[in-house]
Motif scaffolding. Structure first.
Motif, PDB file in Angstrom:
ATOM      1  N   TYR A  49      -5.640   4.766   1.760  1.00 52.14           N
ATOM      2  CA  TYR A  49      -5.506   3.400   1.257  1.00 52.14           C
ATOM      3  C   TYR A  49      -5.955   3.398  -0.195  1.00 52.14           C
ATOM      4  O   TYR A  49      -7.134   3.614  -0.508  1.00 52.14           O
ATOM      5  CB  TYR A  49      -6.360   2.433   2.081  1.00 52.14           C
ATOM      6  N   GLN A  58      -2.127   5.375   9.316  1.00 47.35           N
ATOM      7  CA  GLN A  58      -1.979   4.670   8.048  1.00 47.35           C
ATOM      8  C   GLN A  58      -2.116   3.168   8.253  1.00 47.35           C
ATOM      9  O   GLN A  58      -2.763   2.478   7.460  1.00 47.35           O
ATOM     10  CB  GLN A  58      -0.630   5.004   7.405  1.00 47.35           C
ATOM     11  N   SER A  70      -9.295  -1.409   5.898  1.00 44.69           N
ATOM     12  CA  SER A  70      -9.659  -1.569   4.492  1.00 44.69           C
ATOM     13  C   SER A  70      -9.512  -3.003   4.017  1.00 44.69           C
ATOM     14  O   SER A  70     -10.219  -3.442   3.109  1.00 44.69           O
ATOM     15  CB  SER A  70      -8.795  -0.641   3.618  1.00 44.69           C
ATOM     16  N   GLN A  71      -8.594  -3.729   4.626  1.00 45.25           N
ATOM     17  CA  GLN A  71      -8.386  -5.123   4.234  1.00 45.25           C
ATOM     18  C   GLN A  71      -9.207  -6.096   5.069  1.00 45.25           C
ATOM     19  O   GLN A  71      -9.153  -7.302   4.831  1.00 45.25           O
ATOM     20  CB  GLN A  71      -6.894  -5.469   4.337  1.00 45.25           C
ATOM     21  N   ILE A  93      -4.988   0.668   6.635  1.00 43.32           N
ATOM     22  CA  ILE A  93      -4.697  -0.571   5.916  1.00 43.32           C
ATOM     23  C   ILE A  93      -5.450  -1.745   6.542  1.00 43.32           C
ATOM     24  O   ILE A  93      -6.085  -2.560   5.850  1.00 43.32           O
ATOM     25  CB  ILE A  93      -3.181  -0.836   5.905  1.00 43.32           C
ATOM     26  N   TYR A 135     -11.737   2.193  11.376  1.00 45.40           N
ATOM     27  CA  TYR A 135     -10.610   3.115  11.246  1.00 45.40           C
ATOM     28  C   TYR A 135     -10.752   4.321  12.176  1.00 45.40           C
ATOM     29  O   TYR A 135      -9.799   4.695  12.877  1.00 45.40           O
ATOM     30  CB  TYR A 135     -10.484   3.591   9.795  1.00 45.40           C
ATOM     31  N   PRO A 170       0.805  -1.227   0.000  1.00 48.39           N
ATOM     32  CA  PRO A 170       0.000   0.000   0.000  1.00 48.39           C
ATOM     33  C   PRO A 170       0.832   1.268   0.000  1.00 48.39           C
ATOM     34  O   PRO A 170       0.370   2.312  -0.460  1.00 48.39           O
ATOM     35  CB  PRO A 170      -0.823  -0.118   1.288  1.00 48.39           C
TER      36      PRO A 170
END
Length: 804
Positions: free
Chosen positions: A433, A397, A404-405, A401, A694, A359
């Motif tokens: 991301y 950050q 989002s994953q 990640i 997040y 990423p």
């Protein structure tokens, strides 16, 4: 003595005490005077000249003195003005001259000034030449890579172009056309100039003064000196020193030596320094094997290799290739026949180092692009040894990640997630991301991909209405389907809420209310609001009533920027990802960010934020309330569930999350079938879950802040173009069970009418165990044959069309 006008012929003229003869005065006019004067003139030939002159003086203009002296007449000044004694030091305005000439310098003054400055310039040059020594090569000649750091300034994120160089010990072993192509492209007078080219400098200066694209006047020797001896030069003093060194080196080294050193030093793009690495990166073989055509291509792109790389801009690369070949013909290096026989060469795909893996690669590409746009060169970025500090928070950050994953294992391969998080106070991107691996997919999901905005655009329509004087208490009918100005509109659910205000319409994302509102206020105002919030002009939003339902496609990062403008009280700030870029000795070359601009009144934004808070508190984005503090936002689902959104904010941070699916050929794919036990995929499902996960980390260390309280604004009186109506639905309510068994329980609120098919731009807020509250269509009640997925015609049917 009255009759005597001068000395008699018999007497010598009287002399003054100084021994000089007084001027002869012509006789007064009158009888006999002329004859006597003539007679005297005959008798005294030696006085003829003086008397003749005196005769002419008698007829002279009145501006002259009586004795006929031109010098005396000049002392009368300009047109009879009194004579003025000239000043000896600063003689301006010049006395005794006309109104224009008195301000113009004399030719003596101009010549004297020119000679003085010429002598000073020559003296300065001679002194500088004698005092300047050729230094040892600078470290920058080895092209020190630049390091990128996270926002803390100490945690490395990656590096740009670690040195990729291979020196050729004997450049003369290369084919002649390699060096000839470089000379033709970069410095056609290389073999005749003395290291600098006054003609080229003058041409570049004249071109730049006329406002044309900036040109440089540096010779090939100066470029070599700049990179090998002096590093990156920018000031006029640096350029002057560079020119002196170029002249000295031109005297100390042969032209072939300079050309060979240049080819070993120059940056050719793709991280390659020197002709050998350039040949490997562009063509996959050594420089000794470069053809004429390949040499012309490499030479042509030297001024801007990152922008003119055939992999980036094949059209511009071919323009530069043709230019180089033409110049080689003009320089006598090749014949016209050889030039015509050339074909544009094929290049290999550029390779990426592991620096861009994962990423982080998307962040590095964004940082690089911002620096290039700010005016830094590829040489500076890749070989300037810069310290680049980004705005990315390393902890946030990693949270972006992870969230989002965090998708189900059965998520289709084509599903992409984009997350962008922005600091509302500055516009800095604190986390982003853009994908799982840049080396696998070199396209940033957040900044390069687009997805239909769906109901996230309703916020734009709401702000447009509030600016026009509409109150949140304004009420509209909410039944479905509804005819609005000849367009048929449907809601996502089967609930007829009656006449509702804009707060409830926002909370439940009621399509019919928003299309009525948009039609009354004017769809063009929504377009204006969207662009002022931060949606680029390039994003096409048609000024039609349906634009409030979000058929336009936007970049996820643009949506974050737009909603950040709302979160900051109506102040728009351009997002940025580079905090600073500085040289190794601390010289700052770039600082990111700019002052914001107040685009909207605070009371308008306060009302819009209040309505958006209801979406989080009890509406389609209720999951977001789990962060445990005041938040506002909007869910969105596009036509046929091709994209799903949640964009929300707290007072300090705004975050957008978009999810969409791409087919094998790059086409949009509907997510109506769902995955992970959720069907269909809507904004209230995975996007809101990702946002919540997040943001829970993002706000953990932030103080809890409240949004501004609403105040009843003094707005102009607003009158809708059409009165809200509450006619009976066009379809009779029915209690008939669906032909296909629903996969989820019935909604908690009993519907008052049940359309046969319901589209929307929204999504369910719960998992499949509950009835969705915000959907373009009722996914639990599809047609028995499985057909009839919603299209824009299902949601918004224009006049003259029938339902698909």
């Amino acid at each position: 003595m009255r009759g005597r006008q001068g000395s008699s012929p018999a007497e010598p003229a009287a002399t003054s005490s100084s021994g000089k003869r007084p001027p002869v005065i012509p006789p007064a006019s009158g009888a006999g005077s002329g004859a006597q004067w003539k007679k005297t003139a005959t008798a005294r030939p030696e006085q003829t000249t003086r008397r003749t002159t005196t005769t002419r003086s008698a007829a002279a203009p009145s501006g002259r003195s009586a004795n006929g002296s031109r010098k005396a007449a000049a002392k009368k000044g300009y047109k009879g003005r009194p004579y003025q004694q000239p000043r000896r030091f600063w003689n301006y305005p010049r006395p005794n001259k006309g109104p224009i000439h008195r301000w113009l310098p004399s030719w003596r003054f101009v010549l004297g000034t020119f000679v003085t400055f010429l002598l000073l310039g020559v003296g300065l040059f001679v002194y500088a030449y004698q005092m300047t020594d050729v230094p040892e090569p600078e470290d920058v000649a080895l092209a020190e890579g630049s390091t990128v750091y996270f926002a803390d300034g100490t945690t490395p994120m990656g590096t740009f172009a670690e040195v990729n160089r291979e020196i050729i010990d004997d450049p003369s072993a290369l084919p002649d056309h390699v060096g000839q192509a470089i000379v033709a492209s970069e410095d056609r007078r290389f073999y005749s100039n003395a290291g600098v080219d006054p003609i080229g400098i003058a041409r570049a200066l004249w071109n730049n003064l006329r406002g044309n694209p900036t040109q440089g006047g540096s010779t090939l020797t100066q470029q070599y000196v700049e990179r090998y001896y002096t590093g990156q030069t920018s000031s006029y003093a640096d350029k002057f020193r560079e020119a002196i060194l170029a002249i000295k080196i031109d005297r100390e080294q042969s032209k072939d030596e300079i050309l060979g050193n240049y080819m070993n030093t120059i940056y050719f793009g793709r991280g390659a320094y020197g002709i050998e690495r350039a040949a490997q990166e562009y063509f996959g073989h050594s420089a000794a094997e470069l053809t004429l055509s390949e040499s012309a291509l490499i030479a042509g792109i030297i001024p801007s290799p990152s922008n003119w790389d055939p992999a980036v801009s094949p059209e511009q690369a071919e323009v530069r290739w043709n230019r180089t070949l033409d110049y080689m013909v003009d320089g006598g290096f090749i014949t016209e026949a050889e030039r015509n026989a050339q074909e544009f060469p094929a290049t290999i795909e550029p390779t990426r180092t592991d620096t861009y893996a994962g990423p982080t690669g998307y962040l590095l590409e964004m940082i690089r692009a911002e620096l290039l746009e700010a005016g830094l060169t590829a040489d500076q970025i890749d070989g300037g040894g810069l310290d680049i500090v980004s705005t990315i928070d390393p902890e946030l950050q990693q949270a972006a990640i992870t969230a989002s994953q965090n998708v189900p294992e059965d998520t289709p391969e084509g599903v992409r997630v984009a997350l962008t998080s922005i600091d509302n106070e500055t516009g800095a991107i604190v986390a982003l991301y853009g994908g799982a691996d840049y080396l696998t997919i070199q396209r940033n999901a957040a900044t390069q991909d687009v997805a239909q905005g769906g109901s996230t655009f309703k916020v734009f329509g709401l702000i447009a209405a509030l600016e026009s004087g509409v109150s949140l208490e304004e009420r509209y009918a909410s039944y479905s389907p509804m005819d609005v100005d000849g367009y048929e509109v449907r809601n996502f659910d089967r609930v007829n809420r009656g006449n509702i205000d804009l707060v409830e319409a926002t909370e439940n994302s009621v399509n019919t209310v928003y299309v009525q509102l948009n039609s009354d206020v004017g769809p063009d105002r929504l377009v204006d609001v969207a662009h002022r919030l931060g949606i680029p002009e390039e994003t096409v939003i048609d000024p039609v009533p349906a634009n409030v339902l979000g058929p336009a496609a936007a970049h996820p990062a643009d949506m974050a920027e737009a909603y950040s403008t709302i979160a900051s009280g109506g102040v728009h700030r351009d997002r940025f990802i580079v905090a600073s870029a500085a040289t190794g000795d601390g010289q700052v070359l770039y600082t990111g960010g700019s002052e914001g601009e107040q685009e909207f009144e605070a009371d308008v934004i306060a009302d819009a934020t209040y309505a958006m808070q209801q979406v989080v508190d009890s509406g389609t984005g209720e999951t977001a309330s789990e962060i445990g503090r005041p938040a506002a936002g909007k869910t969105g689902s596009s036509n046929d569930y091709r994209s799903a959104w949640f964009v929300g904010f707290v007072p300090q941070i705004t975050t957008s999350v978009a999810m969409y699916q791409v087919g094998e050929n790059g086409e949009e794919v509907s997510m109506v079938d769902g995955f992970g036990g959720v069907s269909p995929i809507s904004g209230g499902s995975f996007p809101t879950d990702i946002w919540t996960e997040y943001m829970t980390t993002a706000v953990a260390d932030l103080p809890v802040e409240e949004f501004p309280e609403r105040t009843e604004p003094e707005r102009p009186t607003w009158q809708p173009t059409q009165e809200p109506t509450t006619p009976e639905p066009t379809e009779e309510p029915t209690t008939q069970e669906p032909t296909q068994e629903p996969t989820t329980p019935e909604p908690t609120e009993t519907p008052t009418e049940e359309p046969t098919e319901e589209p929307t731009t929204e999504e369910p807020t719960e998992t499949p165990t509950e009835e969705p509250t915000d959907e373009p269509t009722d996914p639990t009640d599809p047609p028995a044959d499985g057909t009839g997925l919603p299209g824009w015609g299902d949601l918004f049917t224009p006049p003259g069309r029938t339902d698909p």
